[in-house]
Design a protein around this motif. Structure first.
Motif, mmCIF file in Angstrom:
data_model
loop_
_atom_site.group_PDB
_atom_site.id
_atom_site.type_symbol
_atom_site.label_atom_id
_atom_site.label_comp_id
_atom_site.label_asym_id
_atom_site.label_seq_id
_atom_site.Cartn_x
_atom_site.Cartn_y
_atom_site.Cartn_z
ATOM 1 N N ALA A 1 0.824 -1.209 0.000
ATOM 2 C CA ALA A 1 0.000 0.000 0.000
ATOM 3 C C ALA A 1 0.854 1.253 0.000
ATOM 4 O O ALA A 1 0.451 2.296 -0.532
ATOM 5 C CB ALA A 1 -0.928 -0.002 1.218
ATOM 6 N N LEU A 2 2.048 1.164 0.582
ATOM 7 C CA LEU A 2 2.960 2.313 0.616
ATOM 8 C C LEU A 2 3.799 2.400 -0.650
ATOM 9 O O LEU A 2 3.890 3.463 -1.277
ATOM 10 C CB LEU A 2 3.864 2.202 1.844
ATOM 11 C CG LEU A 2 4.929 3.288 2.014
ATOM 12 C CD1 LEU A 2 4.270 4.651 2.189
ATOM 13 C CD2 LEU A 2 5.823 2.973 3.207
ATOM 14 N N LEU A 3 4.398 1.282 -1.067
ATOM 15 C CA LEU A 3 5.358 1.307 -2.180
ATOM 16 C C LEU A 3 4.690 1.514 -3.532
ATOM 17 O O LEU A 3 5.318 2.069 -4.446
ATOM 18 C CB LEU A 3 6.165 0.007 -2.194
ATOM 19 C CG LEU A 3 7.090 -0.222 -0.995
ATOM 20 C CD1 LEU A 3 7.881 -1.512 -1.166
ATOM 21 C CD2 LEU A 3 8.037 0.964 -0.803
ATOM 22 N N LEU A 4 3.450 1.080 -3.681
ATOM 23 C CA LEU A 4 2.771 1.288 -4.961
ATOM 24 C C LEU A 4 2.605 2.769 -5.270
ATOM 25 O O LEU A 4 2.474 3.154 -6.436
ATOM 26 C CB LEU A 4 1.397 0.611 -4.941
ATOM 27 C CG LEU A 4 1.379 -0.916 -5.064
ATOM 28 C CD1 LEU A 4 -0.033 -1.454 -4.910
ATOM 29 C CD2 LEU A 4 1.956 -1.355 -6.411
ATOM 30 N N GLY A 5 2.625 3.595 -4.211
ATOM 31 C CA GLY A 5 2.493 5.026 -4.428
ATOM 32 C C GLY A 5 3.723 5.675 -5.028
ATOM 33 O O GLY A 5 3.690 6.861 -5.387
ATOM 34 N N LEU A 6 4.803 4.927 -5.177
ATOM 35 C CA LEU A 6 6.042 5.490 -5.711
ATOM 36 C C LEU A 6 6.119 5.430 -7.225
ATOM 37 O O LEU A 6 6.979 6.072 -7.827
ATOM 38 C CB LEU A 6 7.251 4.737 -5.123
ATOM 39 C CG LEU A 6 7.459 4.848 -3.613
ATOM 40 C CD1 LEU A 6 8.589 3.919 -3.169
ATOM 41 C CD2 LEU A 6 7.769 6.287 -3.225
ATOM 42 N N GLY A 7 5.249 4.647 -7.848
ATOM 43 C CA GLY A 7 5.349 4.449 -9.287
ATOM 44 C C GLY A 7 4.057 4.726 -10.013
ATOM 45 O O GLY A 7 3.142 5.376 -9.497
ATOM 46 N N PRO A 8 3.954 4.201 -11.227
ATOM 47 C CA PRO A 8 2.759 4.456 -12.043
ATOM 48 C C PRO A 8 1.498 3.773 -11.519
ATOM 49 O O PRO A 8 0.399 4.073 -11.992
ATOM 50 C CB PRO A 8 3.156 3.881 -13.418
ATOM 51 C CG PRO A 8 4.215 2.871 -13.116
ATOM 52 C CD PRO A 8 4.971 3.412 -11.944
ATOM 53 N N LEU A 9 1.654 2.845 -10.572
ATOM 54 C CA LEU A 9 0.490 2.171 -9.999
ATOM 55 C C LEU A 9 -0.064 2.923 -8.790
ATOM 56 O O LEU A 9 -0.754 2.348 -7.968
ATOM 57 C CB LEU A 9 0.877 0.738 -9.587
ATOM 58 C CG LEU A 9 1.312 -0.186 -10.720
ATOM 59 C CD1 LEU A 9 1.688 -1.564 -10.179
ATOM 60 C CD2 LEU A 9 0.207 -0.325 -11.769
ATOM 61 N N ASN A 10 0.210 4.213 -8.710
ATOM 62 C CA ASN A 10 -0.238 5.026 -7.584
ATOM 63 C C ASN A 10 -1.750 4.939 -7.332
ATOM 64 O O ASN A 10 -2.176 4.948 -6.174
ATOM 65 C CB ASN A 10 0.170 6.481 -7.804
ATOM 66 C CG ASN A 10 -0.244 7.363 -6.647
ATOM 67 O OD1 ASN A 10 0.174 7.171 -5.514
ATOM 68 N ND2 ASN A 10 -1.074 8.353 -6.943
ATOM 69 N N PRO A 11 -2.621 4.849 -8.369
ATOM 70 C CA PRO A 11 -4.058 4.737 -8.097
ATOM 71 C C PRO A 11 -4.433 3.501 -7.286
ATOM 72 O O PRO A 11 -5.488 3.479 -6.643
ATOM 73 C CB PRO A 11 -4.680 4.676 -9.499
ATOM 74 C CG PRO A 11 -3.702 5.403 -10.365
ATOM 75 C CD PRO A 11 -2.358 5.042 -9.809
ATOM 76 N N LEU A 12 -3.575 2.460 -7.303
ATOM 77 C CA LEU A 12 -3.866 1.249 -6.548
ATOM 78 C C LEU A 12 -3.401 1.341 -5.099
ATOM 79 O O LEU A 12 -3.727 0.468 -4.296
ATOM 80 C CB LEU A 12 -3.204 0.043 -7.219
ATOM 81 C CG LEU A 12 -3.606 -0.250 -8.666
ATOM 82 C CD1 LEU A 12 -2.843 -1.459 -9.184
ATOM 83 C CD2 LEU A 12 -5.108 -0.475 -8.778
#
Length: 231
Positions: A173-184
């Motif tokens: 939930a934290l690391l996905l915000g670092l890349g293009p998958l931020n909406p997830l």
């Protein structure tokens, strides 16, 4: 549903499992009080206090998810089945558990946010910024509760696997915000960045972050309700 939620909260408190997150919350309060916001100018001090208003909900997200899982697991399986029979509808115990976890997390959040909000009042943070923090905390609580519920025994019976799943979900939930998958991802980094820019940026960023949290919680919470009612 209210009666079942109160029953689960009572069992969670009586089992003394509530002491675990309480210890963490009191440590957070002590840490915040020991680091009074300061700066070279009053504006810098206000920005520092606003940054804390963004940091505390980010930290609480992990505590809230952990608390939700612990509360839902406090009820024995047989007791949960009896509750489902008594309620006559399988979805009632599911939503009662979520309500109980959300309510306990509200109390923990109120304790944790008391210190930074007090600091904000004393250093002159705008009221709109403090209200933004409170509104953000309410939405982050719901998101964390839904995520923690996914790793409860009703979905993942094995305790060790459930714990690993919780840790993995929190990291994702934290690391996905670092890349293009931020909406997830849960937009933790978004509101922390905005809060550290200043009160105006924090308040302006809130509508988009709030919409993101509402949609994320609806998908994750709805998925949990769909799966849990069939267990």
């Amino acid at each position: 549903m209210i009666a079942l939620a109160r029953f689960q909260i009572d069992g969670y408190v009586r089992s003394l499992r509530v002491l675990q997150p309480l210890v963490v919350i009191f440590l957070v309060m002590a840490l915040v009080l020991s680091q009074w916001p300061s700066g070279e100018t009053p504006e810098d001090t206000v920005e520092a206090a606003t940054g804390t208003l963004g940091d505390v909900p980010a930290f609480l997200f992990f505590v809230w998810a952990w608390t939700a899982r612990a509360l839902l697991d406090a009820q024995p399986d047989v007791q949960r089945d009896l509750s489902a029979v008594a309620a006559r509808r399988r979805n009632v115990p599911v939503f009662a558990g979520l309500l109980a976890a959300y309510t306990v997390n509200l109390v923990l959040g109120a304790l944790a946010l008391a210190s930074p909000l007090l600091q904000s009042v004393l250093v002159g943070v705008p009221a709109s910024t403090m209200l933004t923090c409170v509104g953000l905390a309410l939405l982050v609580n719901a998101a964390a509760t839904a995520l923690g519920a996914w790793t409860s025994r009703a979905v993942i019976p094995a305790p060790g696997t459930a714990l690993l799943a919780l840790l993995g979900a929190l990291v994702a939930a934290l690391l996905l915000g670092l890349g293009p998958l931020n909406p997830l991802a849960v937009p933790i980094l978004d509101w922390v960045r905005a809060a550290h820019v200043g009160p105006a940026a924090f308040t302006d960023a809130y509508p988009g972050i709030a919409l993101h949290l509402v949609l994320w919680t609806a998908v994750v919470g709805g998925g949990y309700a769909f799966v849990a009612r069939r267990r």
